[in-house]
Design a protein around this motif. Structure first.
Motif, short mmCIF file in Angstrom:
data_model
loop_
_atom_site.label_atom_id
_atom_site.label_comp_id
_atom_site.label_asym_id
_atom_site.label_seq_id
_atom_site.Cartn_x
_atom_site.Cartn_y
_atom_site.Cartn_z
N ASP A 199 0.82 -1.22 0.00
CA ASP A 199 0.00 0.00 0.00
C ASP A 199 0.85 1.26 0.00
O ASP A 199 0.41 2.32 -0.46
N ALA A 200 2.07 1.16 0.51
CA ALA A 200 2.94 2.33 0.56
C ALA A 200 3.52 2.66 -0.82
O ALA A 200 3.98 3.79 -1.04
N SER A 201 3.49 1.69 -1.76
CA SER A 201 4.00 1.92 -3.13
C SER A 201 5.38 2.58 -3.10
O SER A 201 5.61 3.66 -3.65
N LEU A 202 6.27 1.98 -2.43
CA LEU A 202 7.61 2.54 -2.24
C LEU A 202 8.43 2.50 -3.52
O LEU A 202 8.28 1.59 -4.34
N LYS A 203 9.32 3.51 -3.65
CA LYS A 203 10.25 3.57 -4.78
C LYS A 203 11.66 3.68 -4.23
O LYS A 203 11.88 4.31 -3.18
N PRO A 204 12.64 3.10 -4.91
CA PRO A 204 14.03 3.20 -4.44
C PRO A 204 14.45 4.66 -4.26
O PRO A 204 14.14 5.52 -5.10
N ASN A 205 15.12 4.98 -3.15
CA ASN A 205 15.66 6.31 -2.82
C ASN A 205 14.56 7.36 -2.63
O ASN A 205 14.84 8.57 -2.58
N GLU A 206 13.34 6.91 -2.53
CA GLU A 206 12.24 7.87 -2.36
C GLU A 206 12.40 8.67 -1.08
O GLU A 206 12.08 9.86 -1.03
N GLY A 301 5.23 15.45 4.86
CA GLY A 301 5.57 15.02 6.22
C GLY A 301 4.93 13.70 6.58
O GLY A 301 5.56 12.83 7.21
N ALA A 302 3.68 13.53 6.17
CA ALA A 302 2.99 12.26 6.46
C ALA A 302 3.64 11.11 5.71
O ALA A 302 3.79 10.00 6.25
N ILE A 307 7.17 6.25 5.72
CA ILE A 307 8.39 5.56 5.27
C ILE A 307 9.29 5.25 6.45
O ILE A 307 9.85 4.14 6.56
N ASN A 308 9.45 6.20 7.37
CA ASN A 308 10.31 5.96 8.53
C ASN A 308 9.75 4.86 9.42
O ASN A 308 10.50 4.07 10.02
N LYS A 309 8.43 4.78 9.53
CA LYS A 309 7.80 3.73 10.31
C LYS A 309 8.09 2.36 9.69
O LYS A 309 8.42 1.38 10.39
N LEU A 310 7.97 2.27 8.36
CA LEU A 310 8.25 1.00 7.67
C LEU A 310 9.72 0.64 7.76
O LEU A 310 10.07 -0.53 7.90
N LYS A 311 10.60 1.63 7.68
CA LYS A 311 12.03 1.38 7.80
C LYS A 311 12.37 0.85 9.19
O LYS A 311 13.20 -0.05 9.34
N LYS A 312 11.72 1.44 10.21
CA LYS A 312 11.97 0.98 11.57
C LYS A 312 11.47 -0.45 11.78
O LYS A 312 12.06 -1.24 12.51
N LYS A 313 10.39 -0.79 11.09
CA LYS A 313 9.77 -2.10 11.26
C LYS A 313 10.43 -3.18 10.40
O LYS A 313 10.60 -4.31 10.84
N TYR A 314 10.78 -2.82 9.17
CA TYR A 314 11.30 -3.82 8.23
C TYR A 314 12.70 -3.52 7.73
O TYR A 314 13.24 -4.30 6.95
N GLY A 315 13.26 -2.37 8.14
CA GLY A 315 14.51 -1.85 7.58
C GLY A 315 15.77 -2.54 8.07
O GLY A 315 15.77 -3.75 8.24
N PRO A 316 16.82 -1.74 8.26
CA PRO A 316 16.79 -0.30 8.55
C PRO A 316 16.70 0.62 7.33
O PRO A 316 16.30 1.77 7.45
#
Length: 577
Positions: A199-206, A301-302, A307-316
């Motif tokens: 659902d976040a539809s992440l892109k590299p270096n986004e 900001g949202a 993204i930071n929440k997902l990085k903390k959960k699945y990252g770093p």
């Protein structure tokens, strides 16, 4: 065969070298003289573990070295080739044991491992001693005796491999079945994680680009004010940098007609004037494009927070989050296909079980066929050892599971047990219930006479004649002599009837030298041999009668050996593959 053994600073042995011969090599001597120490030294050459307590007192190192004639031994050659050690007809093994614990093994001059030494050793010598008597009473050892006699190495290897495949398949299926019990909850959890990431539809270096955009939006008013001020100072205001620089360029051009050298200053100033005009134009347009956008700032900001929440959960890192999506998708695919995998493994397990069961059945049939032959040969050997009328039987029965199916392991499905009746008219009993040490000695000798043929070149019998005496001792001696026609035999004995059959007779003695106890080994001449046999017969007081008796023992042994050879022409046994 064992050609020579050298021992140095080992227990109570200072230094000695023994040269062995073909045929029957006998060791005699008083109890405690050092015969067992020689056997311990040979055991080290065969791969036994070494400890520092075998080193002679006040010495820092013990050494044992043996030379073997291994001409034509393909098995030893293969082991050496695999270990990267040069092969030659004369095999030299040397072990050094140090008090520091740094023990070394050399084979043909090359350092070797204990594993390699053990593999070589088991192809050189078989040792049979009093402990072998006890092994005969253990039913779990009986299957090994039968398989050794039958030459079932290939069948056993195939059975073991089939069993390992079956167990491996069963474990994998059990794991999948266990996983299937928890797969529903796990699938729900993985689907939640996957949806969250997708659902976040992440892109590299986004995250990097978005952080820059967030900072731009956050400081848009400041950016606009600075760019407006800069544009005014450079271009729009009266007395701007462009106006003043333009006046300078104009004035210089007016006076440059008086001196051409001023052109060098005019050109860069004029170029700078054009660049400042371009910069002023860019800043004017840029300032007009900058407007405060609270909605865009809030969205950026949202998005950063997500993204930071997902990085903390699945990252770093963001790349880790994207890779996590791929991992979850693969795991979900595995769970989705779990039922199909279970069905496939169930089919594989059935096939593996059928293969192992078939291997067990083949091995079982081979054992039953070989058992009859071994029974006949053992009875024949027992008769020659004075146990005429003995009945020897082998029970090889397949074990069953409660459902009636065959139970198998890496050795097959059989429980092999030896039974014997040593006296006519007596009922047959498990071999473990034979109480007589003398009978056990003869039974063991009969088995080894049958099963050892063709396996290794040298056999060591360490006081296996314990419990045997009188005429039967002579029979045992003759049997050992006959075995020595096909193998080099080394034998420790206290019986003169056995020693009389020796081709080479060594006496082991203990004596005092320089205040210390030392073991010595002496090869006896024919005359000394008679003297030694006389001592064994009559004790320390040797008389002409005991000497005559000793001479008669030697002559009788010679005659019996000759008669045996003449009565039954023996041929070299075929090595079982």
């Amino acid at each position: 065969m064992l050609v020579e053994l050298s021992i140095k600073d080992f227990a109570i042995i200072d230094s000695l070298t023994i040269s062995f011969g073909h045929g029957f090599n006998i060791f005699t001597g008083e109890t405690g003289a050092g015969k067992s120490i020689i056997m311990d030294a040979i055991a080290l050459i065969l791969g036994d573990r070494a400890t520092a307590d075998i080193i002679r007192e006040s010495k820092e190192e013990a050494q044992v070295e043996a030379m073997f004639d291994v001409s034509g031994s393909k098995g030893i050659e293969a082991v050496l080739n695999e270990a990267g050690i040069a092969h030659s007809p004369d095999l030299i093994i040397r072990r050094t044991i140090q008090r520091t614990g740094r023990n070394k093994i050399y084979i043909n001059g090359s350092l070797a491992t204990l594993v390699t030494l053990t593999e070589v050793g088991r192809r050189l010598i078989d040792v049979y001693g009093q402990s072998e008597h006890q092994s005969l009473t253990r039913p779990e050892e009986h299957i090994e005796v039968l398989d050794s006699f039958g030459g079932f190495q290939s069948l056993r290897a195939y059975m073991s491999d089939s069993y390992r495949q079956y167990i491996s398949c069963k474990k994998e299926l059990d794991t999948l079945l266990q996983d299937s019990k928890t797969s529903s909850d796990k699938k729900e959890f993985l689907e939640f994680q996957l949806k969250e990431i997708k659902d976040a539809s992440l892109k590299p270096n986004e995250d990097v680009e978005l952080k820059k955009e967030f900072e731009r939006l956050k400081n848009s008013e400041k950016i606009k004010n600075i760019t407006v001020q800069a544009e005014s100072a450079i271009y729009s205001d009266a007395g701007s940098i462009v106006d003043r620089l333009g006046s300078i360029v104009k004035a210089l051009k007016e006076v440059s007609s008086f001196d051409d050298k001023l052109a060098k200053a005019i050109e860069p100033l004029e170029s700078s004037l054009f660049q400042l005009e371009d910069a002023g134009s860019f800043l004017r347009d840029y300032a007009e494009s900058i407007e405060a956008d609270p909605d865009a700032l809030e969205n950026a900001g949202a998005r950063l927070d997500l993204i930071n929440k997902l990085k903390k959960k699945y990252g770093p890192a963001l790349d880790d989050v994207i890779k996590k999506q791929e991992t979850i998708e693969a795991e979900l695919s595995g769970i989705t296909n779990l039922d199909e995998k279970i069905k496939g493994l169930e089919a594989n397990l059935k096939s593996a079980k059928e293969k192992a069961a078939a291997a067990a059945e083949s091995l079982s049939e081979a054992r039953k066929s070989s058992a009859k032959e071994l029974e006949d040969k053992i009875e024949e050997e027992l008769e020659s050892l004075g146990m005429k009328g003995s009945i020897f039987e082998i029970a090889a029965e397949s074990e069953k599971n409660p459902d009636g199916s065959v139970r198998f392991n890496e050795k097959g499905s059989d429980r092999v047990s030896f039974f014997i009746s040593t006296n006519p008219g007596e009922g047959i009993k498990p071999l473990a219930r034979i109480a007589s040490g003398g009978e056990l000695s003869r039974i063991m000798l009969a088995m080894k006479s049958v099963t050892a043929k063709g396996r290794v070149p040298t056999l060591i019998f360490d006081e296996i004649d314990t419990g045997v005496g009188g005429a039967m001792a002579q029979v045992v001696g003759l049997k050992l002599k006959n075995v020595s026609k096909f193998h080099q035999v080394l034998c420790i004995t206290h019986l003169p009837q056995v020693a009389a059959f020796a081709d080479k007779h060594f006496t082991v003695a203990k004596q005092q030298a320089n205040g210390r106890t030392v073991s010595t080994v002496t090869e006896l001449s024919d005359e000394d041999r008679i003297e030694q046999l006389s001592i064994m017969l009559g004790g320390l007081k040797v008389t002409e009668t005991t000497r005559k008796h000793a001479s008669e023992l030697v002559e009788t042994a010679r005659v019996l050996s000759s008669k045996k050879a003449a009565r039954k022409k023996q041929v070299e046994p075929e090595v079982r593959e």
